[in-house]
Write a protein that holds these residues in place. Structure first.
Motif, PDB file in Angstrom:
ATOM      1  N   ASN A   1      44.438   2.936  25.846  1.00  0.00           N
ATOM      2  CA  ASN A   1      44.446   2.202  26.477  1.00  0.00           C
ATOM      3  C   ASN A   1      45.139   2.403  27.854  1.00  0.00           C
ATOM      4  O   ASN A   1      45.995   2.721  28.390  1.00  0.00           O
ATOM      5  CB  ASN A   1      46.452   1.271  25.589  1.00  0.00           C
ATOM      6  CG  ASN A   1      46.185  -0.049  26.735  1.00  0.00           C
ATOM      7  OD1 ASN A   1      45.217  -0.533  27.630  1.00  0.00           O
ATOM      8  ND2 ASN A   1      47.241  -0.945  25.910  1.00  0.00           N
ATOM      9  N   PRO A   2      43.909   2.485  28.967  1.00  0.00           N
ATOM     10  CA  PRO A   2      44.152   3.260  29.704  1.00  0.00           C
ATOM     11  C   PRO A   2      44.865   2.599  31.309  1.00  0.00           C
ATOM     12  O   PRO A   2      45.378   3.018  31.573  1.00  0.00           O
ATOM     13  CB  PRO A   2      42.265   4.021  30.968  1.00  0.00           C
ATOM     14  CG  PRO A   2      41.335   2.774  29.801  1.00  0.00           C
ATOM     15  CD  PRO A   2      42.497   2.268  28.549  1.00  0.00           C
ATOM     16  N   ASN A   3      44.445   0.719  30.619  1.00  0.00           N
ATOM     17  CA  ASN A   3      45.052  -0.010  31.691  1.00  0.00           C
ATOM     18  C   ASN A   3      47.207  -0.024  31.741  1.00  0.00           C
ATOM     19  O   ASN A   3      47.082  -1.155  32.456  1.00  0.00           O
ATOM     20  CB  ASN A   3      44.377  -1.417  31.666  1.00  0.00           C
ATOM     21  CG  ASN A   3      43.180  -1.145  31.644  1.00  0.00           C
ATOM     22  OD1 ASN A   3      42.314  -0.598  33.056  1.00  0.00           O
ATOM     23  ND2 ASN A   3      42.125  -1.868  30.907  1.00  0.00           N
ATOM     24  N   VAL A   4      47.246   0.439  30.658  1.00  0.00           N
ATOM     25  CA  VAL A   4      48.672   0.137  30.013  1.00  0.00           C
ATOM     26  C   VAL A   4      49.638   0.549  31.239  1.00  0.00           C
ATOM     27  O   VAL A   4      49.284   1.879  31.572  1.00  0.00           O
ATOM     28  CB  VAL A   4      49.037   0.015  28.834  1.00  0.00           C
ATOM     29  CG1 VAL A   4      49.253   2.208  28.531  1.00  0.00           C
ATOM     30  CG2 VAL A   4      50.029  -0.444  28.314  1.00  0.00           C
ATOM     31  N   GLN A   5      50.545  -0.238  31.559  1.00  0.00           N
ATOM     32  CA  GLN A   5      51.997   0.202  32.665  1.00  0.00           C
ATOM     33  C   GLN A   5      53.568   0.884  31.555  1.00  0.00           C
ATOM     34  O   GLN A   5      53.015   0.674  30.693  1.00  0.00           O
ATOM     35  CB  GLN A   5      52.137  -0.494  33.368  1.00  0.00           C
ATOM     36  CG  GLN A   5      53.521  -1.213  33.886  1.00  0.00           C
ATOM     37  CD  GLN A   5      53.064  -0.413  35.238  1.00  0.00           C
ATOM     38  OE1 GLN A   5      52.364  -0.706  35.256  1.00  0.00           O
ATOM     39  NE2 GLN A   5      53.848   0.876  35.966  1.00  0.00           N
ATOM     40  N   ILE A   6      52.880   2.116  31.667  1.00  0.00           N
ATOM     41  CA  ILE A   6      54.290   3.459  30.884  1.00  0.00           C
ATOM     42  C   ILE A   6      55.095   2.768  32.246  1.00  0.00           C
ATOM     43  O   ILE A   6      55.457   3.525  33.509  1.00  0.00           O
ATOM     44  CB  ILE A   6      53.450   4.096  30.490  1.00  0.00           C
ATOM     45  CG1 ILE A   6      51.884   3.507  29.854  1.00  0.00           C
ATOM     46  CG2 ILE A   6      54.393   5.018  29.961  1.00  0.00           C
ATOM     47  CD1 ILE A   6      51.351   5.434  29.194  1.00  0.00           C
TER      48      ILE A   6
END
Lengths: 126, 240
Positions: free
Chosen positions: B204-209
Motif C-alpha cells: 500500500n504505497p500511499n498509506v500514511q505511517i
C-alpha cells in the motif's frame, strides 16, 4: 471468521432481488469473491448451504468464482498478480505498486427455473 | 432482457434453457453500504471527521484514542464482543461514549453499519469535531465492512512483528493510515521501524505511517496535527 455474516447478507440480497419470485425456483447463484477479501470460499459455501434452505431457497446451489488479486506497477504500468509474499512488479522489480482489485464480494447472477407463472416477474427484474 | 444477453459472454457459459438468468454484478454487502453511505453524508455535512479504528486485540487502539482525547474534541463508539471495560475508561475522562457489544449479533468479530448507525446519529448530537469508532479487535474481518468513515486508521503494535502486512494483506491494503504503537519496545523486540514501513508500503504505497508511544506524551502531537489537517481538508471541501 465473518463468512457467516457474508452468507447472511448474500441470502438477504438474493431475496431482495427476487421480489415476488418464489425462492424455491432459484437453481443456482453465481458469486464472485476476491482473493483479498479475507473470505474462505469453502466456509462461505458451508454457511450458504445451511442458511439457504431456512430462508426458502431449498433448491439453490452456489457457484463461487475466485477473483484474482491484481496490482499495477506505477513505473512500468504492468498489471500483475502478486505471488504469495512478493508484492513487487515481476517485470521491473519496482515496489511502487498500487492495488487494483481482489476485494470483490459480488452476486454475479441468479438462475431461476422457468415456470409459467413467474416469467412475467423475471422480465420485470431484468 | 437486453441486459441479460449483453452480459452472457462474460459468464463463460450460458444458463441452460429451462432457467432464466438474472445478471446482477451487485455487491453482497449492499445493505451495509447503503447505511454506511448515509452515515458518511451525515458526518460530512456536519463537518465531523469519522475515523474507523481497527487493529488486533491489545494493539493499543483504546490507549491511542485516550491520548487523542486530551488534544481533540472527540466522541467514541466502542465496539467489543462483550463488556463495557473500555467505555467506562472514556466516561471517566468525560468523553461522550457509546458501547456496542456484538454478543447480541452472534458475537460478531467486526462491526456492521446497520448495528451502529443509530449510535452514530446520537454521538453527532454531542457536537464533537472527531468521532472514533473503535472496531472489534481483529486484523481480518473488520476490513470488509464499510462504516461510512472518512479515515481507516489501523493501529499496529511493535510486538506483532514486521511480517504481518504481507501475512494479513486485506487490512493493510484498505487502511488509509497506519499508526505504529509501542515504538519504545522496538529496541527490546529488535524490530527495525524502517523495515516495517517498507513492508507496509510494498502493498500500500500511499498509506500514511505514523508512530506513537504511550510512554512519550509528545509522540501524540504529529498524529493530532495529521488528523486536524484531514478534518480541515474536509471543512474546506464543504465551503468550496
Amino acid at each position: 471468521m465473518h463468512e457467516y455474516y457474508v452468507a447472511k447478507h448474500t441470502i438477504y440480497q438474493i431475496k431482495k432481488e427476487l421480489g415476488e419470485i418464489d425462492p424455491n425456483l432459484v437453481k443456482s447463484v453465481g458469486l464472485k469473491i476476491g482473493k483479498m477479501s479475507g473470505i474462505i470460499p469453502d466456509a462461505l459455501n458451508m454457511y450458504l448451504n445451511l442458511i439457504a434452505p431456512e430462508e426458502g431457497l431449498t433448491n439453490a446451489t452456489f457457484d463461487i468464482v475466485l477473483a484474482p488479486v491484481l496490482f499495477q506497477c506505477n513505473d512500468c504500468k504492468n498489471v500483475f498478480e502478486p505471488s504469495r509474499e512478493l508484492f513487487w512488479c515481476p517485470k521491473c522489480k519496482s515496489s511502487n505498486v498500487t492495488f487494483i482489485s481482489g476485494n470483490e464480494l459480488e452476486i454475479q447472477y441468479i438462475d431461476v427455473e422457468n415456470s409459467t407463472n413467474n416469467n412475467k416477474e423475471v422480465e420485470r427484474t431484468t | 432482457m437486453k441486459r441479460m444477453l449483453f452480459f452472457e459472454h462474460l459468464e463463460g457459459h450460458g444458463p441452460s434453457e429451462d432457467v432464466t438468468r438474472i445478471n446482477l454484478g451487485k455487491n453482497i454487502l449492499q445493505a451495509n453500504d447503503e447505511v454506511a453511505h448515509e452515515i458518511f453524508h451525515l458526518y460530512t455535512d456536519r463537518g465531523v471527521f469519522l475515523t474507523n479504528v481497527m487493529g488486533s486485540p491489545g494493539s493499543g487502539k483504546t490507549t491511542l484514542i485516550k491520548a487523542l482525547a486530551k488534544h481533540l474534541k472527540i466522541a467514541v463508539l466502542e465496539g467489543d464482543i462483550a463488556s463495557s471495560v473500555d467505555s467506562i475508561e472514556f466516561a471517566k475522562i468525560g468523553v461522550p461514549v457509546v458501547q456496542v457489544n456484538t454478543d447480541v449479533y452472534g458475537s460478531a468479530c467486526h462491526l456492521e453499519a446497520p448495528w451502529i448507525a443509530d449510535k452514530l446519529r446520537l454521538l453527532v448530537e454531542y457536537k464533537p469535531e472527531f468521532v472514533f469508532i473503535e472496531n472489534v479487535g481483529n486484523l481480518v474481518c473488520p476490513s470488509d465492512f464499510n462504516l461510512g468513515e472518512h479515515e481507516r486508521l489501523l493501529v499496529y503494535s511493535i510486538p506483532e512483528g514486521f511480517d504481518k502486512p504481507i501475512k494479513y494483506p486485506p487490512m493493510f491494503t484498505k487502511a488509509t493510515t497506519v499508526v505504529l504503537t509501542k515504538v519504545d519496545l522496538a529496541p527490546v523486540m529488535e524490530l527495525d521501524i524502517e523495515k516495517f514501513k517498507q513492508s507496509v508500503r510494498q502493498i500500500n504505497p500511499n498509506v500514511q505511517i505514523l508512530t506513537f508511544s504511550a510512554k512519550d506524551e509528545d509522540s501524540i502531537s504529529p498524529i493530532v496535527t495529521y488528523l486536524e489537517g484531514k478534518r480541515q481538508a474536509l471543512l474546506n471541501s464543504l465551503s468550496s
